[in-house]
Design a protein around this motif. Structure first.
Motif, short mmCIF file in Angstrom:
data_model
loop_
_atom_site.label_atom_id
_atom_site.label_comp_id
_atom_site.label_asym_id
_atom_site.label_seq_id
_atom_site.Cartn_x
_atom_site.Cartn_y
_atom_site.Cartn_z
N THR A 113 0.85 -1.19 0.00
CA THR A 113 0.00 0.00 0.00
C THR A 113 0.88 1.23 0.00
OG1 THR A 113 -1.78 -1.12 1.21
CG2 THR A 113 -1.76 1.29 1.25
N VAL A 114 0.66 2.10 -0.96
CA VAL A 114 1.43 3.33 -1.09
C VAL A 114 0.51 4.51 -0.83
CG1 VAL A 114 2.85 4.75 -2.61
CG2 VAL A 114 2.93 2.25 -2.80
N ALA A 115 0.90 5.36 0.10
CA ALA A 115 0.16 6.60 0.34
C ALA A 115 0.69 7.67 -0.59
CB ALA A 115 0.31 7.04 1.80
N VAL A 116 -0.17 8.25 -1.40
CA VAL A 116 0.20 9.38 -2.25
C VAL A 116 -0.23 10.64 -1.52
CG1 VAL A 116 -0.13 10.55 -4.45
CG2 VAL A 116 0.04 8.05 -4.37
N LEU A 117 0.76 11.45 -1.14
CA LEU A 117 0.50 12.66 -0.38
C LEU A 117 0.42 13.85 -1.34
CD1 LEU A 117 2.94 12.17 2.64
CD2 LEU A 117 0.72 11.10 2.18
N TYR A 118 -0.68 14.55 -1.32
CA TYR A 118 -0.89 15.64 -2.27
C TYR A 118 -1.69 16.74 -1.59
CZ TYR A 118 -5.73 14.11 -2.61
OH TYR A 118 -7.03 13.79 -2.31
N GLY A 119 -1.91 17.83 -2.32
CA GLY A 119 -2.75 18.91 -1.81
C GLY A 119 -2.00 19.82 -0.86
N GLY A 120 -2.36 19.75 0.42
CA GLY A 120 -1.70 20.57 1.42
C GLY A 120 -2.16 22.01 1.38
N ASP A 179 -5.02 13.79 1.12
CA ASP A 179 -4.92 15.25 1.02
C ASP A 179 -4.36 15.72 2.35
OD1 ASP A 179 -5.20 17.97 0.69
OD2 ASP A 179 -7.21 17.86 -0.14
N VAL A 180 -3.13 16.18 2.35
CA VAL A 180 -2.36 16.34 3.58
C VAL A 180 -2.81 17.52 4.42
CG1 VAL A 180 -0.04 16.77 4.50
CG2 VAL A 180 -0.37 15.18 2.60
N GLY A 181 -2.99 17.24 5.71
CA GLY A 181 -3.29 18.26 6.70
C GLY A 181 -2.68 17.87 8.03
N ALA A 182 -3.16 18.47 9.09
CA ALA A 182 -2.61 18.21 10.42
C ALA A 182 -2.86 16.78 10.88
CB ALA A 182 -3.19 19.20 11.43
N ASP A 183 -3.81 16.10 10.25
CA ASP A 183 -4.14 14.73 10.65
C ASP A 183 -3.33 13.68 9.89
OD1 ASP A 183 -5.29 15.14 8.20
OD2 ASP A 183 -7.19 14.15 8.68
N LEU A 184 -2.24 14.09 9.25
CA LEU A 184 -1.46 13.15 8.44
C LEU A 184 -1.04 11.90 9.20
CD1 LEU A 184 0.03 12.32 5.87
CD2 LEU A 184 1.94 13.77 6.58
N GLU A 217 0.37 27.66 -1.56
CA GLU A 217 -0.16 28.34 -2.73
C GLU A 217 -0.11 27.44 -3.97
OE1 GLU A 217 -1.50 31.28 -2.88
OE2 GLU A 217 -1.01 32.13 -0.92
N GLU A 218 0.65 26.37 -3.88
CA GLU A 218 0.80 25.46 -5.01
C GLU A 218 -0.12 24.24 -4.91
OE1 GLU A 218 5.12 24.99 -6.10
OE2 GLU A 218 5.32 26.20 -4.29
N ARG A 219 -1.15 24.36 -4.09
CA ARG A 219 -2.07 23.25 -3.85
C ARG A 219 -2.66 22.69 -5.15
NH1 ARG A 219 -5.48 20.68 -0.41
NH2 ARG A 219 -7.49 20.16 -1.31
N ALA A 220 -3.13 23.57 -6.03
CA ALA A 220 -3.80 23.11 -7.25
C ALA A 220 -2.88 22.23 -8.10
CB ALA A 220 -4.30 24.30 -8.06
N ILE A 221 -1.62 22.64 -8.24
CA ILE A 221 -0.67 21.84 -9.01
C ILE A 221 -0.40 20.52 -8.30
CG2 ILE A 221 1.61 21.80 -10.06
CD1 ILE A 221 -0.36 23.85 -11.22
N SER A 222 -0.31 20.56 -6.98
CA SER A 222 -0.07 19.34 -6.21
C SER A 222 -1.21 18.34 -6.38
CB SER A 222 0.13 19.67 -4.74
OG SER A 222 0.27 18.51 -3.97
N VAL A 223 -2.44 18.84 -6.42
CA VAL A 223 -3.58 17.95 -6.63
C VAL A 223 -3.46 17.26 -7.99
CG1 VAL A 223 -6.08 17.88 -6.99
CG2 VAL A 223 -5.13 19.20 -5.09
N ASP A 224 -3.06 18.02 -9.01
CA ASP A 224 -2.88 17.43 -10.34
C ASP A 224 -1.75 16.40 -10.33
OD1 ASP A 224 -4.89 19.03 -11.29
OD2 ASP A 224 -3.57 20.49 -12.23
N SER A 225 -0.63 16.74 -9.68
CA SER A 225 0.50 15.81 -9.60
C SER A 225 0.10 14.54 -8.86
CB SER A 225 1.68 16.47 -8.87
OG SER A 225 2.26 17.50 -9.63
N ALA A 243 5.42 6.16 1.28
CA ALA A 243 4.71 7.40 0.93
C ALA A 243 5.34 8.00 -0.32
CB ALA A 243 4.77 8.40 2.08
N TRP A 244 4.51 8.28 -1.31
CA TRP A 244 4.94 8.98 -2.52
C TRP A 244 4.54 10.44 -2.33
CZ3 TRP A 244 5.69 11.91 -6.52
CH2 TRP A 244 6.40 11.46 -7.65
N VAL A 245 5.51 11.29 -2.08
CA VAL A 245 5.23 12.69 -1.73
C VAL A 245 5.09 13.52 -3.01
CG1 VAL A 245 5.95 14.68 -0.38
CG2 VAL A 245 6.54 12.38 0.40
N ALA A 246 3.87 14.01 -3.24
CA ALA A 246 3.58 14.84 -4.42
C ALA A 246 3.14 16.23 -3.99
CB ALA A 246 2.51 14.18 -5.28
#
Length: 300
Positions: A2-9, A39-44, A12-20, A56-59
């Motif tokens: 199982t791989v967690a893909v971390l995105y969003g956050g 979608d990364v937040g304080a509850d990561l 200011e670059e959130r939109a690009i991160s969601v696409d990535s 974890a694949w950090v995007a």
């Protein structure tokens, strides 16, 4: 696995991160992995425990996701992750300290003036005109502005401060913009960027109608391309980066100049690392899996 893909956050670059993140997650699923999209937040930490992710694949792009904060969390949790470690991430995100490291290592990079601590008069005396004004800790070319005269410096400074309190004026380098992707310690083919709208800003990067062209071979010759790859790797390693990333350079009359290192470059259809990998015969899905293969918590 199982791989967690971390995105969003929250950056200011959130939109690009969601696409990535969406592109990376889809590629991993096509390669047969179980994927947990986060979608990364304080509850990561809680989200990672719930998913049982083994890697974890950090995007994530920009502050919080690319500056060592999330990397430190993953280190603490013992989850192997893609990209550079805490130190490399933090240094590469800080353009001022990146330059200080490169200058100490005698790696060529344009000089800068820290507008947060030095008077505006210093800019003309030390750098001349024009200059590039940029926030020290921001990505995707957000907040960049070319300034040609002293009267416009204050307004450019204020505009860049939206993204970071520390703002730099960097000596303008006329020449050819190139970029070198790094994959598991090896350089990818050099790409030459032909930009029709001044410089490689946010629009040139992500707007398909901006007219930006990408050339490989670059037309600069094998010798220059080899020099670009060697200088790019030296700049990447000097900051303690590893895994994968991208180094942007200018080729001008003064030779090669390193502009910046991106430790988590974009992974969208317009992104440079996938374009460079394709010239090396590496398709997008294979690229994503090979980057996953570099995931570790043992760095240094």
């Amino acid at each position: 696995m199982t791989v967690a893909v971390l995105y969003g956050g929250p950056s200011e670059e959130r939109a690009i991160s969601v696409d990535s993140g969406s592109a990376v997650a889809a590629a991993l699923e096509r390669r047969g992995y179980r994927v947990a999209r986060i979608d990364v937040g304080a509850d990561l930490p809680e989200r990672l425990r719930e998913t049982g992710a083994e890697r974890a694949w950090v995007a994530l792009h920009g502050p919080f996701g690319e500056d060592g904060v999330v990397q430190g969390c993953l280190e603490t949790l013992g989850v192997p992750y893609t990209g550079s470690g805490v130190l490399g991430s933090a240094l590469a995100m800080d353009k001022l300290r990146s330059k200080q490291v490169w200058q100490a290592a005698q790696i060529p990079t344009p000089p800068v003036v820290d507008l947060a601590s030095e008077p505006y008069d210093t800019v003309a005396a030390r750098l001349g005109w024009p200059v590039m004004v940029k926030p020290a800790a921001s990505g995707s070319s957000l907040g960049l502005q070319r300034v040609d005269q002293a009267v416009d410096l204050a307004s450019a400074h204020e505009a860049a401060r939206v993204y970071d309190d520390t703002v730099l004026a960097e000596a303008w380098v006329a020449g050819t913009e190139v970029t070198v992707g790094v994959l598991d310690g090896e350089p990818l083919p050099v790409l030459r960027l032909k930009i029709t709208r001044g410089f490689y800003d946010y629009t040139a990067k992500y707007d398909s109608g901006a007219g930006t062209e990408y050339h490989q071979p670059t037309g600069l010759g094998e010798v220059v391309e080899g020099q670009c790859q060697r200088v790019a790797l030296a700049a990447f390693w000097a900051l303690g980066c590893d895994g994968w990333g991208r180094v942007d350079l200018m080729v001008g009359e003064a030779g090669l100049q390193v502009i910046e290192v991106n430790t988590i470059p974009g992974m969208t259809e317009h992104s440079l690392v996938p374009k460079a990998a394709a010239h090396a015969g590496i398709g997008f899905d294979e690229l994503v899996e090979r980057i996953l293969g570099t995931a570790t918590t043992a760095r240094g």
